[in-house]
Design a protein around this motif. Structure first.
Motif: not given
Length: 368
Positions: A82, A84, A109, A113, A117, A120, A128, A146, A150
């Motif tokens: 993932l 950004v 993403f 978010v 996240i 996702l 991430v 985030v 994660a």
């Protein structure tokens, strides 16, 4: 060392051992081969680790290498990454190129978010990748939210911290595992050296260092010396970059021929609250939206005389460039003009304003 103010520059490949027994036990020795480090590289690694609050730091030949090596360290075929969407363009190029060829699934993403996240994350999400603020468009994310999501999903987090430097933002204190820095920029500070660093926590440093050695890269001694020297004045320089950039950003915001200014430290900026909560200062890089098409943007840039046209930043000289957002899938910008990214250097602000005035006059003339 030996009373000298600066550490010596050690040029070395071969390291001699006292005995065969010492060679057998070389893993316990501080220096065994030039690639694995010298007293010069160790001095910079330790300085950066202290600034970042990290367990240890590796050095690599460029800022881009500081991005690619940790990604290679923690990703393999079949993994999900993932990233950004407001990421540095060469990061996206590496992800869409090399990593995809390796069989890594890439997904971008929205920087806003936050804890969302988690939705996702997949069972195979291993990394991430964050950047705060975002490249060129300067969106600010909730880094802790985030990272917590994660980690709950079993992923490692990495953040490109080049804009703020560890003087104004310490990613590891916000849950990031690996803090990435293009030392080419503010630590070097004079546009004459290329280098990158990755500062890691205890859980990730061994795998990072092992990958660095397996790939076979480190920083050259003379380059390390230049960054060590630049590091000593970085705080003073950043104060000037910050003050000048904020003055110019406020001036640009007051102009009718500027549609929008994107500087996280401006109270009017849409993510200012997130910036203010996480960062202790800002640097000299921001962007503004020039109305009209690219012809007007080109006229503006070509009219500049003091401010140079160049893609880097963090040096003593001011630079400008038209921003290309064509690779974005989410953070595309408003679409009613061209973003101009300014790297505000150490020149006097009145001189920079006068140069920008010439650019605005040229853009106006190009509109007819």
């Amino acid at each position: 060392m030996h009373g000298f103010v600066n550490p010596p520059v050690v040029h070395a490949s071969t390291v001699l051992f006292e005995s065969t027994e010492a060679m057998k036990k070389r893993q316990s020795l501080p220096y065994t081969y030039g690639l694995r480090g010298t007293p010069t590289t160790k001095a910079l690694e330790e300085a950066l680790s202290e600034l970042e609050g990290a367990h240890d730091t590796i050095l690599v030949p460029s800022g881009l290498a500081a991005i690619t090596i940790p990604l290679l360290a923690f990703l393999g075929a079949g993994d999900h990454l993932l990233v950004v969407d407001s990421v540095y363009t060469p990061t996206r190029t590496f992800c869409n190129g090399t990593l995809k060829r390796m069989g890594v699934e890439i997904e971008y993403f929205d920087p806003h978010v936050g804890a969302g996240i988690a939705e996702l994350m997949k069972p195979n999400t291993k990394v991430v990748f964050l950047e705060a603020p975002g490249s060129n468009t300067f969106e600010v994310m909730d880094v802790r939210a985030v990272c917590d999501a994660a980690h709950a999903g079993g992923a490692v987090t990495m953040l490109d911290n080049t804009w703020a430097t560890p003087l104004y933002f310490r990613p590891l204190e916000h849950g990031v595992d690996l803090s990435i820095h293009a030392l080419t920029k503010y630590p070097g500070g004079h546009s004459d050296v290329m280098m990158g660093s990755v500062s890691a926590n205890e859980a990730t440093i061994k795998r990072l260092r092992d990958t660095q050695m397996q790939i076979g890269v480190n920083a050259a001694p003379d380059d390390v010396y230049l960054v060590l020297r630049g590091l000593k004045t970085m705080g003073v320089r950043l104060e000037r970059h910050q003050a000048s950039a904020l003055e110019l950003a406020g001036w640009l915001e007051s102009r009718d021929d500027v549609a929008e200014v994107r500087h996280p430290a401006l109270f009017s900026f849409f993510d200012h609250e997130l910036y203010d909560r996480q960062f202790s200062g800002s640097s000299g890089l921001f962007s503004f939206l020039l109305p009209g098409g690219f012809d007007q943007a080109a006229a503006f840039l070509d009219a500049l005389r003091l401010i140079g046209l160049g893609y880097s930043w963090g040096g003593h000289e001011s630079l400008a460039v038209a921003v290309d957002l064509s690779d974005r899938t989410i953070c595309k910008g408003p679409g009613n003009g061209t973003f101009i990214r300014l790297q505000v250097g150490l020149e006097d602000v009145p001189d920079l304003k006068a140069d920008l005035e010439g650019g605005f006059a040229a853009a106006s003339a190009a509109r007819g």
